[in-house]
Motif scaffolding. Structure first.
Motif, PDB file in Angstrom:
ATOM      1  N   THR A  21     -56.409 -26.642   4.990  1.00  0.00           N
ATOM      2  CA  THR A  21     -55.464 -26.769   3.731  1.00  0.00           C
ATOM      3  C   THR A  21     -54.121 -26.824   4.004  1.00  0.00           C
ATOM      4  O   THR A  21     -53.268 -27.473   3.498  1.00  0.00           O
ATOM      5  N   GLN A  24     -53.185 -29.468   6.514  1.00  0.00           N
ATOM      6  CA  GLN A  24     -53.167 -30.802   5.828  1.00  0.00           C
ATOM      7  C   GLN A  24     -51.877 -30.961   5.125  1.00  0.00           C
ATOM      8  O   GLN A  24     -51.397 -32.098   4.885  1.00  0.00           O
ATOM      9  N   ARG A  25     -51.311 -29.763   4.468  1.00  0.00           N
ATOM     10  CA  ARG A  25     -49.950 -30.069   3.841  1.00  0.00           C
ATOM     11  C   ARG A  25     -48.860 -30.191   4.717  1.00  0.00           C
ATOM     12  O   ARG A  25     -48.087 -31.241   4.284  1.00  0.00           O
ATOM     13  N   ASN A  28     -49.583 -34.211   5.572  1.00  0.00           N
ATOM     14  CA  ASN A  28     -49.200 -35.148   4.603  1.00  0.00           C
ATOM     15  C   ASN A  28     -47.802 -35.359   4.540  1.00  0.00           C
ATOM     16  O   ASN A  28     -47.276 -36.456   4.375  1.00  0.00           O
ATOM     17  N   ALA A 178     -42.878 -29.623   2.470  1.00  0.00           N
ATOM     18  CA  ALA A 178     -44.426 -29.364   2.087  1.00  0.00           C
ATOM     19  C   ALA A 178     -44.470 -28.072   1.088  1.00  0.00           C
ATOM     20  O   ALA A 178     -45.732 -27.759   0.620  1.00  0.00           O
ATOM     21  N   GLN A 233     -43.669 -25.820  -3.881  1.00  0.00           N
ATOM     22  CA  GLN A 233     -44.903 -25.505  -4.566  1.00  0.00           C
ATOM     23  C   GLN A 233     -45.443 -24.343  -4.328  1.00  0.00           C
ATOM     24  O   GLN A 233     -45.271 -23.388  -3.428  1.00  0.00           O
ATOM     25  N   VAL A 236     -50.763 -22.031  -1.214  1.00  0.00           N
ATOM     26  CA  VAL A 236     -52.126 -22.192  -0.924  1.00  0.00           C
ATOM     27  C   VAL A 236     -53.060 -20.930  -1.542  1.00  0.00           C
ATOM     28  O   VAL A 236     -53.916 -21.034  -2.539  1.00  0.00           O
TER      29      VAL A 236
END
Length: 309
Positions: A21, A24-25, A28, A178, A233, A236
């Motif tokens: 996870t 993947q951030r 992306n 990210a 953000q 996670v």
């Protein structure tokens, strides 16, 4: 290479979900920046879609060595010792973003272009391992391939000062966009300094000093535009959740069977270069490298003597 290391790869679903996870951030963001034409010319020299595919995998590997590296292809490895040394998810994300920077700039591929002879030797060694392996053909093949790569410095083949600086630059861009804290990008390097790993004079090293990298990270964070605040953000994992995952990596690692294949994989992990975080070869790395090569030679010699009889 993945086959050689797979016995040490942690297969725990919770840990796998977490590291992928986080990874993947990074991917992306890299995909979106790629669409905007971001990155060096080397990145755009060939098709890059494989860098963003579901085939890109991130792994925790059970090892007491402090390291992380990428093969430049579909695999990135974070050693559990490094994971446990991280004081926050931001530090782990910074390490992974830096490693992905090597992938994005094709640094491993550049090194491969310079070392096709080593690649040929690696393939030859794998064939030799398969030929002498008897009932353990696959195991010997991957072990011999790893030994050959160590002999030639093939994996993590001493990224240059320019490569490391570029991976920091690209990694910082991925990391910030990210959503992680810009002010913490250099924290892991600072911890390496605190552990006494920044002892080589800059003029004698092919790598930028860790202190220099910390300073540059601070400058980049201070120079971000006002809209960078909108990129933030939530992490996670919460701080408590991150600590729980670190503890879980220790518990899972303790349950992995200590068989020969795992021991060999851990020797390879210990022997690999740690250039991204510690450019000076450490005594344990030198000893592990020698042991891998010596054991490979002993297997060959033993098999040769049996064939002669």
């Amino acid at each position: 290479m993945h086959q050689a290391l797979e016995p040490a790869v942690i297969s725990d679903p919770q840990l796998n979900t977490y590291i992928n996870t986080v990874g993947q951030r990074v991917i992306n963001v890299a995909r979106e920046l790629d669409r905007q034409g971001f990155g060096p010319g080397e990145h755009r020299s060939e098709d890059s879609q494989w860098m963003y595919s579901n085939h890109m995998q991130f792994h925790f590997v059970n090892s007491k060595t402090l390291n992380a590296f990428t093969t430049g292809g579909n695999h990135m490895y974070v050693y559990t010792e490094l994971f446990r040394e991280c004081q926050s998810e931001d530090e782990l994300a910074a390490v992974m973003a830096h490693e992905y920077g090597h992938v994005y700039a094709r640094h491993v591929q550049k090194g491969m272009d310079r070392q096709y002879a080593i690649l040929a030797a690696t393939l030859g060694a794998a064939g030799a391992g398969y030929a002498v392996g008897g009932d353990n053909k696959e195991q010997y093949a991957t072990y011999f391939a790893g030994a050959a790569q160590l002999a030639g410095g093939f994996v993590g083949m001493g990224f240059t000062r320019k490569d490391e600086s570029q991976a920091d630059e690209l990694g910082f861009a991925f990391y910030v966009r990210a959503g992680w804290d810009p002010s913490k990008f250099g924290d892991f390097f600072q911890h390496m300094i605190d552990k006494g790993l920044d002892t080589t004079p800059a003029l004698l090293s092919d790598h930028p000093e860790l202190a220099e990298r910390v300073q540059v990270a601070k400058q980049r964070a201070a120079g971000l535009p006002a809209q960078a605040a909108q990129w933030r953000q939530p992490n996670v994992a919460t701080p408590a959740g991150f600590q729980a995952l670190q503890q879980r990596s220790t518990a899972v690692g303790a349950t992995m069977p200590d068989d020969q294949s795992l021991q060999q994989a851990q020797q390879l992990l210990q022997a690999f270069p740690r250039s991204c975080f510690n450019p000076v070869e450490q005594p344990d790395q030198t000893a592990a490298k020698k042991k891998v090569l010596d054991e490979s030679n002993q297997i060959l010699e033993s098999r040769s003597k049996r064939n002669q009889k």
